[in-house]
Design a protein around this motif. Sequence first.
Motif, short mmCIF file in Angstrom:
data_model
loop_
_atom_site.label_atom_id
_atom_site.label_comp_id
_atom_site.label_asym_id
_atom_site.label_seq_id
_atom_site.Cartn_x
_atom_site.Cartn_y
_atom_site.Cartn_z
N ALA A 274 14.93 22.97 -9.06
CA ALA A 274 14.75 21.60 -8.57
C ALA A 274 15.89 21.20 -7.63
O ALA A 274 15.65 20.56 -6.60
N GLY A 275 17.13 21.59 -7.96
CA GLY A 275 18.27 21.24 -7.12
C GLY A 275 18.12 21.81 -5.72
O GLY A 275 18.30 21.11 -4.72
N LEU A 276 17.78 23.10 -5.66
CA LEU A 276 17.63 23.75 -4.35
C LEU A 276 16.48 23.12 -3.58
O LEU A 276 16.54 22.92 -2.37
N LEU A 277 15.41 22.78 -4.32
CA LEU A 277 14.25 22.16 -3.69
C LEU A 277 14.61 20.82 -3.08
O LEU A 277 14.17 20.48 -1.98
N LEU A 278 15.46 20.06 -3.78
CA LEU A 278 15.90 18.77 -3.25
C LEU A 278 16.66 18.98 -1.94
O LEU A 278 16.45 18.28 -0.95
N TYR A 279 17.56 19.98 -1.96
CA TYR A 279 18.37 20.29 -0.76
C TYR A 279 17.45 20.61 0.42
O TYR A 279 17.51 19.97 1.47
N ALA A 280 16.57 21.59 0.21
CA ALA A 280 15.69 21.99 1.31
C ALA A 280 14.74 20.86 1.66
O ALA A 280 14.39 20.67 2.83
N GLY A 281 14.35 20.05 0.65
CA GLY A 281 13.45 18.93 0.90
C GLY A 281 14.06 17.91 1.83
O GLY A 281 13.36 17.36 2.71
N VAL A 282 15.36 17.67 1.69
CA VAL A 282 16.05 16.74 2.61
C VAL A 282 15.94 17.28 4.03
O VAL A 282 15.67 16.54 4.98
N GLY A 283 16.10 18.61 4.18
CA GLY A 283 15.97 19.22 5.50
C GLY A 283 14.58 19.01 6.08
O GLY A 283 14.43 18.64 7.25
N VAL A 284 13.55 19.20 5.25
CA VAL A 284 12.18 19.02 5.72
C VAL A 284 11.94 17.56 6.08
O VAL A 284 11.32 17.25 7.10
N ALA A 285 12.51 16.64 5.25
CA ALA A 285 12.33 15.22 5.52
C ALA A 285 12.93 14.84 6.88
O ALA A 285 12.32 14.09 7.65
N THR A 286 14.11 15.40 7.19
CA THR A 286 14.71 15.06 8.48
C THR A 286 13.86 15.58 9.63
O THR A 286 13.77 14.96 10.68
N MET A 287 13.19 16.74 9.40
CA MET A 287 12.31 17.26 10.45
C MET A 287 11.11 16.35 10.64
O MET A 287 10.69 16.06 11.76
N LEU A 288 10.54 15.86 9.52
CA LEU A 288 9.37 14.98 9.61
C LEU A 288 9.73 13.68 10.31
O LEU A 288 8.89 13.06 10.96
N LEU A 289 11.01 13.26 10.15
CA LEU A 289 11.44 12.01 10.79
C LEU A 289 11.81 12.23 12.25
O LEU A 289 12.31 11.32 12.91
N GLY A 290 11.62 13.42 12.75
CA GLY A 290 11.81 13.65 14.17
C GLY A 290 13.15 14.28 14.53
O GLY A 290 13.41 14.53 15.70
N GLY A 291 14.00 14.55 13.53
CA GLY A 291 15.29 15.17 13.82
C GLY A 291 15.18 16.67 13.67
O GLY A 291 14.08 17.23 13.56
N GLN A 292 16.35 17.33 13.65
CA GLN A 292 16.36 18.76 13.39
C GLN A 292 16.59 18.99 11.92
O GLN A 292 16.95 18.06 11.19
N PHE A 293 16.36 20.25 11.47
CA PHE A 293 16.52 20.59 10.06
C PHE A 293 17.95 20.23 9.59
O PHE A 293 18.93 20.67 10.20
N LEU A 294 18.06 19.41 8.55
CA LEU A 294 19.33 18.99 7.96
C LEU A 294 20.17 18.13 8.90
O LEU A 294 21.38 18.07 8.78
N ASP A 295 19.53 17.45 9.87
CA ASP A 295 20.27 16.47 10.68
C ASP A 295 20.07 15.10 10.04
O ASP A 295 19.06 14.43 10.26
N TYR A 296 21.04 14.70 9.21
CA TYR A 296 20.83 13.53 8.36
C TYR A 296 20.80 12.22 9.12
O TYR A 296 20.42 11.20 8.57
N SER A 297 21.25 12.23 10.39
CA SER A 297 21.37 10.97 11.12
C SER A 297 20.06 10.20 11.20
O SER A 297 20.06 8.98 11.29
N VAL A 298 18.92 10.91 11.14
CA VAL A 298 17.64 10.23 11.30
C VAL A 298 17.16 9.59 9.99
O VAL A 298 16.13 8.93 9.98
N LEU A 299 17.90 9.80 8.89
CA LEU A 299 17.43 9.27 7.61
C LEU A 299 17.55 7.75 7.53
O LEU A 299 16.94 7.13 6.67
N SER A 300 18.37 7.16 8.39
CA SER A 300 18.54 5.71 8.35
C SER A 300 18.59 5.20 9.79
O SER A 300 18.68 5.99 10.74
N THR A 301 18.53 3.88 9.94
CA THR A 301 18.57 3.34 11.31
C THR A 301 19.92 3.59 11.95
O THR A 301 20.01 3.81 13.15
N GLU A 302 20.99 3.55 11.14
CA GLU A 302 22.31 3.87 11.68
C GLU A 302 22.65 5.31 11.33
O GLU A 302 22.53 5.70 10.17
#
Lengths: 335, 120
Positions: A274-302
């Motif tokens: 589950a821990g590893l899945l959460l890590y990789a899941g954050v990467g996938v989420a940033t991709m879905l939000l239009g950023g690159q894999f593991l680019d956290y900047s897109v997770l919030s407005t700032e």
Amino acid sequence: MIDIVLLSFLAVIALAIVRLRDLFAVVMLTGFYSLLSAALFVVLDAVDVAFTEAAVGAGIATILMLGTLGRIAGEPREHRERPWLPMLVVLITGGALLYGTLDMPHYGDPNAPVNLHVVPRYIEDSLAEIGVPNIVTSVLASYRGYDTLGETTVILTAAIGVMGLLQGRRRKTPGSKAPPASSNKRPRRASGVTGMLGNTMQHHLILHVIAKLLVPFILLFALYVQFHGDFGPGGGFQAGVIFAAGFILYGLIFGVNDAGLVASPATVRLLIAAGLLLYAGVGVATMLLGGQFLDYSVLSTEPIKGQHLGIMLIEFGVGTTVAATMVRLFYLFSR
Amino acid sequence: MPAEILGLYNYWIVIVLMMAGLYVVIASHNLVKKIVGLNIFQTSVFILYISMGEVEGGTAPILAEGIPRYANPLPHVLILTAIVVGVATTALGLALVVRIHQAYNSVEEDEIEKAEDSQP
């Protein structure tokens, strides 16, 4: 000055380990060796590393080795013969390496090549780019996020390997009636860490009281290290091993069965993934939000807030995987 | 000359530790002790990296007001993860030792080889 004393002690202990034949003493000295190197890391300003080494080297690795010794009970002494050829190889290699050090930049040199490439950027810009005071955390979780994902995967892989090797062949395939191996015929005895140290530990009043006092604080400290790792020394790896060390202390003193009631082996196994899945899941989420894999900047407005959120999530994932892996390893080696 | 010695002392100790670990791995016939040797070798590499990252007059790499110099954070990151990966791989090695013991009833290399040879 302190570092010179510590380094000299380390060399003395290493030579003692080479000479000793009693494996129990060797393992205990290894724990001591790790604790000393953790002290050395504090002197060398590597506080995050020191945390990890203290919990892993002096705690978990020593327990795993003791567990192994408990399982191979019988002859805890090594054989040895003809040490001259290895000695020759080691002396020649050591001499060559020693010659190589003569060209190295001196210890503490701020202008050494290792301090001039990439690192000035981390030190000068990381607060503006990532917004986290602990540079180790921002490099680990953000600049080198891919690398850390890979390391976490290696930990998962090693855990799978150990489970495959030690979980035993309980599944009976109908039809194939192979005669049981001779090792299975032996009467089942208490083995592993709890077997080696004796189940008598469960009746030691002093150990019980001290453990009950210590364990909650160790677990609380682990949570502090986990969630304060952005601002002070700490993070997922350190917190994971400290949490596991506290849990293993409980398991050692109250018995593995009691520890299993708190966190069953099956639950722990799920948490590793589950821990590893959460890590990789954050990467996938940033991709879905239009950023690159593991680019956290897109997770919030700032961007800075996004970085903060991303680092917190992936550090939590790392901590979960690391703690669960260590606890699972303890279960396997203490059966 | 003392500056030379002090400037390289860390690296020399690293080499001593590394060679002690290497010697155990080559010379000892006991599989558990071989893994202990690997651990010593591994820790010596950790010390090598962290020593290279230390900066004279620096402090732990946590940004704060009024601190002129920080230690190099990059080796810290690399070694921090390497320690945890190291214990996971050590556990894998120890698990192999346990299985070898189940199969051969020994963890001494020479006895295992003898048992191998006597098998058809």
